[in-house]
Design a protein around this motif. Structure first.
Motif: not given
Length: 343
Positions: A45-52, A54-62, A73-83
């Protein structure tokens, strides 16, 4: 190739970040297949919560997020999880709800389907300009009540669209599209936009005027200004009261751009008419007088993309992803310095 695109021979890794309903509406099976052909797309499924987790695992690679309505919101915390994140392609119009300062500071490239979403809004606006000019809605209501045909030879000369004056408030994407759609029609077009000079106004084929003059001279005023601190309540009581008798105010922008109390007073007094696709709040309270006002047509924010028009959003987003992945850059970029001019 730009620094932010994947290297030669590589495919960007992408994930969908939006509400499930937005994804099912905008991205049909064919669109998802086209997207998967362009990217290594994370499984649904799509990511509608970027704190889970699963979301953090996917964000690390995108490298790329394909966003839509309901994206967190794609805030600083989300961006740290998506280097690795380098780009955001939005499958709707405004990016204000999810692209934050942290994205601009990171240098994330952003694209939006606002140009595609402008098409149906402008079409709706044109339709309402022409329908209200002919007083179609009022005449249809009277016809249904009387069951008799009115004497058309007694139609007042204020009815019709021949040489009607239309005022366009803001040369936004939608405002410019409305101007384009009005070209084949025998109407005069006035424009108020403090960022448009005389030369550009001539190129657009409009007469550039001040805000007060726009309201004073127009038979129809169509509002296309973004909602910013300086535009909240921009269309105030003085402007509304200066409108010609029986003039029409059309608002497909944001409800808070217009002083709704002043508009209600003028409409209930029978001085002006209005077409409101947006209000403040978005759904008026049940007791609000505008619900019962025959001079006002209220529609539920339907001017934007709906139904088969969603495919236009998906197609634009796919074209942008293809350009970015090939190193050509976005055709419809959103830049931080341009946010003040966007809805």
């Amino acid at each position: 190739m730009t620094e932010s695109t994947p290297g030669p021979g590589s495919r960007p890794r992408a994930a969908l970040a939006m509400s499930p309903d937005a994804a099912s509406a905008v991205l049909d099976t064919e669109s998802l297949a086209a997207l998967a052909a362009l990217c290594d797309l994370a499984p649904l499924p799509v990511l509608d919560d970027l704190t889970t987790p699963r979301a953090r695992t996917l964000l690390a690679d995108v490298d790329l997020l394909v966003t839509g309505w309901g994206c967190p919101p794609l805030d600083a915390d989300v961006l740290r999880a998506a280097p690795r994140l380098r780009a955001v392609v939005h499958t709707a119009g405004s990016v204000r709800g999810h692209v934050t300062d942290a994205c601009w500071e990171r240098g994330v490239e952003v694209s939006s389907a606002a140009a595609a979403n402008a098409v149906p809004v402008a079409e709706y606006t044109l339709a309402m300009i022409l329908l209200t000019g002919k007083r179609v809605l009022e005449t249809a209501r009277a016809y249904r009540a009387s069951r008799t045909r009115p004497d058309w030879l007694r139609t007042p000369r204020t009815v019709g669209n021949h040489r009607r004056t239309v005022g366009v408030l803001s040369a936004s994407l939608i405002g410019r599209r409305v101007v384009d759609l009005l070209r084949p029609h025998d109407v005069g077009v006035l424009l108020y936009d403090p960022f448009v000079g005389e030369r550009e106004a001539r190129e657009l084929g409009v007469e550039r005027v001040g805000l007060a003059e726009l309201f004073r001279r127009s038979d129809t005023v169509s509002v296309h200004a973004p909602l910013l601190p300086e535009t909240r309540g921009l269309v105030g009581r003085e402007l509304i009261d200066s409108m010609r008798p029986d003039a029409v105010l059309i608002n497909t922008a944001r409800g808070a751009v217009v002083d709704q109390d002043a508009l209600a007073d003028a409409a209930l007094a029978g001085r002006i008419r209005a077409v409101l696709d947006v209000t403040d709040p978005e759904v008026l309270p049940p007791e609000h007088p505008l619900w019962q006002c025959d001079n006002v047509l209220l529609t539920p924010h339907l001017a934007g993309s709906q139904g088969n028009e969603w495919r236009r959003l998906a197609d634009l987003a796919l074209a942008e992803i293809a350009r970015w992945a090939s190193g050509d850059g976005f055709l419809h970029p959103v830049r931080r310095e341009g946010l003040a001019f966007l809805a």
